[in-house]
Design an enzyme around this catalytic site. Structure first.
Site, PDB file in Angstrom:
ATOM      1  N   CYS A 333      20.640  44.520  93.433  1.00  0.00           N
ATOM      2  CA  CYS A 333      19.940  45.725  92.955  1.00  0.00           C
ATOM      3  C   CYS A 333      20.005  45.966  91.452  1.00  0.00           C
ATOM      4  CB  CYS A 333      20.328  46.983  93.727  1.00  0.00           C
ATOM      5  SG  CYS A 333      21.883  46.959  94.560  1.00  0.00           S
ATOM      6  N   ARG A 362      30.170  37.370  98.348  1.00  0.00           N
ATOM      7  CA  ARG A 362      31.070  38.468  98.679  1.00  0.00           C
ATOM      8  C   ARG A 362      32.348  37.910  99.266  1.00  0.00           C
ATOM      9  NH1 ARG A 362      26.606  42.532 101.418  1.00  0.00           N
ATOM     10  NH2 ARG A 362      25.248  42.566  99.599  1.00  0.00           N
ATOM     11  N   GLN A 380      20.127  37.017 100.507  1.00  0.00           N
ATOM     12  CA  GLN A 380      19.546  38.223 101.100  1.00  0.00           C
ATOM     13  C   GLN A 380      18.045  38.192 100.893  1.00  0.00           C
ATOM     14  OE1 GLN A 380      21.579  41.367  98.860  1.00  0.00           O
ATOM     15  NE2 GLN A 380      22.171  42.206 100.836  1.00  0.00           N
ATOM     16  N   ASP A 382      15.977  40.440  99.979  1.00  0.00           N
ATOM     17  CA  ASP A 382      16.197  41.760  99.419  1.00  0.00           C
ATOM     18  C   ASP A 382      14.911  42.326  98.832  1.00  0.00           C
ATOM     19  OD1 ASP A 382      17.878  43.804  98.878  1.00  0.00           O
ATOM     20  OD2 ASP A 382      19.050  42.758  97.350  1.00  0.00           O
ATOM     21  N   HIS A 384      13.649  46.061  96.522  1.00  0.00           N
ATOM     22  CA  HIS A 384      13.937  47.409  96.046  1.00  0.00           C
ATOM     23  C   HIS A 384      12.624  48.071  95.686  1.00  0.00           C
ATOM     24  CE1 HIS A 384      17.759  45.283  95.566  1.00  0.00           C
ATOM     25  NE2 HIS A 384      18.258  46.436  95.960  1.00  0.00           N
ATOM     26  N   LYS A 464      20.621  55.406 105.966  1.00  0.00           N
ATOM     27  CA  LYS A 464      19.897  54.160 106.227  1.00  0.00           C
ATOM     28  C   LYS A 464      19.413  54.070 107.659  1.00  0.00           C
ATOM     29  CE  LYS A 464      24.080  51.601 107.425  1.00  0.00           C
ATOM     30  NZ  LYS A 464      24.793  50.335 107.395  1.00  0.00           N
ATOM     31  N   HIS A 510      16.383  50.438  99.191  1.00  0.00           N
ATOM     32  CA  HIS A 510      16.830  49.045  99.345  1.00  0.00           C
ATOM     33  C   HIS A 510      16.431  48.642 100.748  1.00  0.00           C
ATOM     34  CE1 HIS A 510      20.224  49.566  96.304  1.00  0.00           C
ATOM     35  NE2 HIS A 510      19.854  50.794  96.553  1.00  0.00           N
TER      36      HIS A 510
END
Length: 637
Positions: A333, A362, A380, A382, A384, A464, A510
């Site tokens: 992000c 991670r 990911q 991902d 945004h 979420k 996200h």
RNA sequence: GCCGGGGUAGCUCAGUGGCAGAGCAGCUGAUUCGUAAUCAGCAGGUCGUGAGUUCAACCCUCAUCCCCGGCUCCA
């Protein structure tokens, strides 16, 4: 004689009986081993005390409550067996779980597989004895005294944490256990039971406390159901993505490279490429812009984002680069925010949708790593979205549609949807949380999607929506997540110019659809049992020859297919056709073309194909065959 | 990270304080075959890694890495 009318509901069927005794008989006949009175599960024998006017629901194995009572009773019998075989054992808790039950014991030495067998055997004996479960109520003080005398420290600890002044103890064949109940009428009610495994488990799940021995088991009302369940477990084992990953040469994990780090082999890589191409194409169609961002950045970035404060334990140690601290990225992000902030944005530009297949790292504790499902480096899918407050609702709806479309394409049609609300650790104002939560809720309801509220499970920066997909074995996997974020726009001072020309604060969303490509791939492997649909599968067609003299013509067929973009391979091994078919089957190749004298003579006008299932289709001309395959690839079936 | 179980050929697995084994896969040869395993031969190993005990260690001890079943955790 007074006529007492008792109304019963058993498995959605209604009955009326004259007396409590008749009712109990009927309940037993219909497979009920407990009842529900005023919304509370009770012993079958409680029927004599039930209020006359109410409807009594018989609980059978068909209901969730029934299964829990049944398996909880099996756990009690497990404890009883352990008491008889291991008098030194101390007892913790023994609840029913999803597909069975467990019981935690404190024993001097861990149980061995042989112990497990002996315990299971003893359980069957206890079941044969068929002693009744007898409920005894006593004051908390009496119970404390009783379990204290028995040296059951875990039970007394449980009792101390209970609020109730009256507690219940169930006694069965001389073995008494603290338990809220209810239980089945007698041990013999349990028809089929099996102990599955033993593992360490912390007392009350706290790693600072004592490690107990947990025995897992399951129970069913019929031996045939138990057998079916064991077959399901067998099937799960067969589909294990780690096993199939090796057999189909999809990926590997190499100790010398590091735990939790994935090597994608050619067969896995081509599947990933196909997944990625599809993902990118669909994102462009849905008005997303694609980004790429670096794998590391200055630590300050994550101090700004708040990750360093909130999730440091999952981030790797920073590294010094010319006296400046850098960090391998755990999230994408901040990069997307930086792209957004690289220019001035107007309210007319919004919503801005950035998507990236971003690889993040991670820290995961060694004990939790698991094949592709739990890794230390993953990609990911991902995105945004920067939007105005008034656009949030519409945006969430679009994302929900998009998500379900993508999941559907990968063969997932059943979902469980969860809305997670504010957790204990959080940032942002209560008003912004309420606003975001309402936006998510409204979008779900507008789409007519069923969902459950997951209280306190939101991310620290916003509420979420999580979507769990159900695979072909009915297992639920959480993949997709849609998270509203009021925090990062604030922290990074993200703005757009409003109609009034003044800077305004956008809201960020996200979202990830597949979550982690690695994990999603693992789920796909198990979902399809390695037999991927044509569009995904590494080798789409095997061209097999009967004898060496057919190789040249077979090569032409394979070349022609490849020229059309079909992943075709030849098998010219010096083996009989049966063996080559077997090889294709083992590799789970969807289609095989067999080339022998007949095919060569027809000059490719009469090709037949053999499907993975064994079924054969054709004859086709080469171009008809190509069209058939291309159509199936295009429709992603 | 914690508890327990493991790590032997590419894979699946057997094995013993005293010569390292099988099946499959691989390679070579024979066979040229019509819808899920043709036959024969050959090759394949620092027994996870490091240290120690011993005349001798794959085996026993310690450390360490990794894997498996759980616990815990999961932005």
């Amino acid at each position: 004689m007074e006529v007492v009318e008792i109304r019963l509901v058993i498995d959605d069927k209604q009955y009326e009986t004259a007396s409590a005794g008749d009712a109990e008989k009927l309940l037993k006949q219909r497979g009920a081993f407990a009842i529900m009175v005023d919304g509370r599960p009770r012993e079958l024998s409680f029927i004599s005390q039930a209020p006359e006017d109410g409807v009594i629901h018989g609980l059978t194995f068909a209901s969730k409550e029934g299964r829990e009572i049944y398996r909880h009773s099996a756990a009690h019998i497990l404890a009883h067996a352990v008491r008889e075989l291991f008098p030194d054992a101390r007892f913790a808790i023994g609840p029913a779980i999803e597909d069975g039950f467990y019981y935690d014991f404190d024993v001097p030495a861990p149980f061995t597989p042989e112990d497990l067998e002996a315990i299971e055997k003893r359980m069957l004996e206890i079941i044969k004895r068929n002693s009744p479960f007898v409920r005894k109520e006593m004051s908390r003080g009496e119970a404390l005294d009783m379990f204290g005398r028995m040296g059951e420290a875990y039970k007394t600890e449980l009792l101390e944490s209970l609020q109730d002044e009256t507690v219940s103890v169930y006694e069965e064949g001389g073995f008494a256990d603290l338990c809220r109940g209810p239980h089945v009428p007698s041990a013999g009610t349990i028809k089929a039971v099996k102990l599955l495994s033993v593992a360490g488990a912390y007392w009350r799940g706290d790693e600072k406390r004592k490690m107990l021995q947990r025995i897992y088991g399951t129970a069913f009302t019929a031996a045939s159901d138990l057998k079916k369940h064991m077959e399901l477990l067998e099937e799960i084992k067969k589909r294990d993505h780690r096993k199939l990953g090796r057999e189909l040469d999809l990926f590997s994990i190499n100790e010398e490279i590091g735990a939790g780090l994935i090597l994608w082999h050619p067969n896995g890589a081509i599947i990933r490429k196909t997944m990625e191409d599809f993902w990118r194409d669909e994102h462009l169609k849905a008005s997303y812009k694609l980004l790429y961002s670096p794998h590391m950045a200055r630590l300050d970035l994550w101090k700004t984002s708040g990750h360093w404060d909130f999730y440091r334990e999952n981030m790797y140690s920073p590294m010094k680069v010319e006296e400046v601290e850098y960090e391998i990225k755990p999230m994408n992000c901040p990069f997307h925010i930086a792209v957004y902030k690289s220019g001035l944005r107007s309210y007319r530009d919004l919503p801005v949708r950035y998507a990236e297949l971003g690889t993040v790292y991670r820290f995961e504790r060694s004990g939790v790593l698991h094949g592709l499902m739990r890794v230390r480096g993953f990609t990911q899918d991902d995105a945004h979205i920067f939007a105005r407050e008034d656009q949030i609702g519409e945006e969430i709806k679009l994302i929900l549609d998009f998500t379900l479309f993508i999941l559907n394409t990968f063969g997932f049609e059943d979902y469980n949807i969860y809305l997670s609300t504010r957790p204990e650790k959080y940032v942002g104002t209560d008003e912004s949380w309420a606003l975001a939560t309402e936006a998510l809720k409204a979008a779900l309801e507008h789409k007519g999607l069923k969902y459950e509220i997951d209280p306190g499970e939101g991310v620290f920066y916003g509420p979420k929506i999580d979507i769990k997909v159900k695979d072909s074995l009915g297992r639920a996997w959480q993949c997709s997540t849609i998270q509203v974020d009021f925090n990062n726009p604030e922290r990074f001072d993200v703005t757009y110019r409003g109609e009034d020309g003044k800077p305004q604060r956008p809201i960020m969303i996200h979202r990830a659809l597949m979550g982690s490509l690695e994990r999603f791939f693992g789920i796909l492997i198990e979902h399809y049992a390695g037999a991927f649909p044509l569009w995904l599968t590494p080798v789409q067609v095997d061209v097999l020859t009967i004898a060496e003299r057919h190789n040249e013509f077979a090569r032409q067929v394979a070349d022609a297919l490849r020229k059309e973009g079909i992943r075709a391979e030849e098998n010219f091994d010096n083996e009989k056709i049966g063996y080559k078919i077997r090889q294709s089957a083992v590799r789970k190749v969807p289609y095989s073309v067999i080339i022998g004298d007949r095919e060569v003579e027809e000059g490719g006008t009469a090709l037949s194909i053999r499907k993975r299932s064994g079924e054969s289709l054709g004859p086709f001309t080469l171009s008809a065959l190509t069209d058939l395959l291309k159509e199936e690839i295009k429709t992603r079936r």
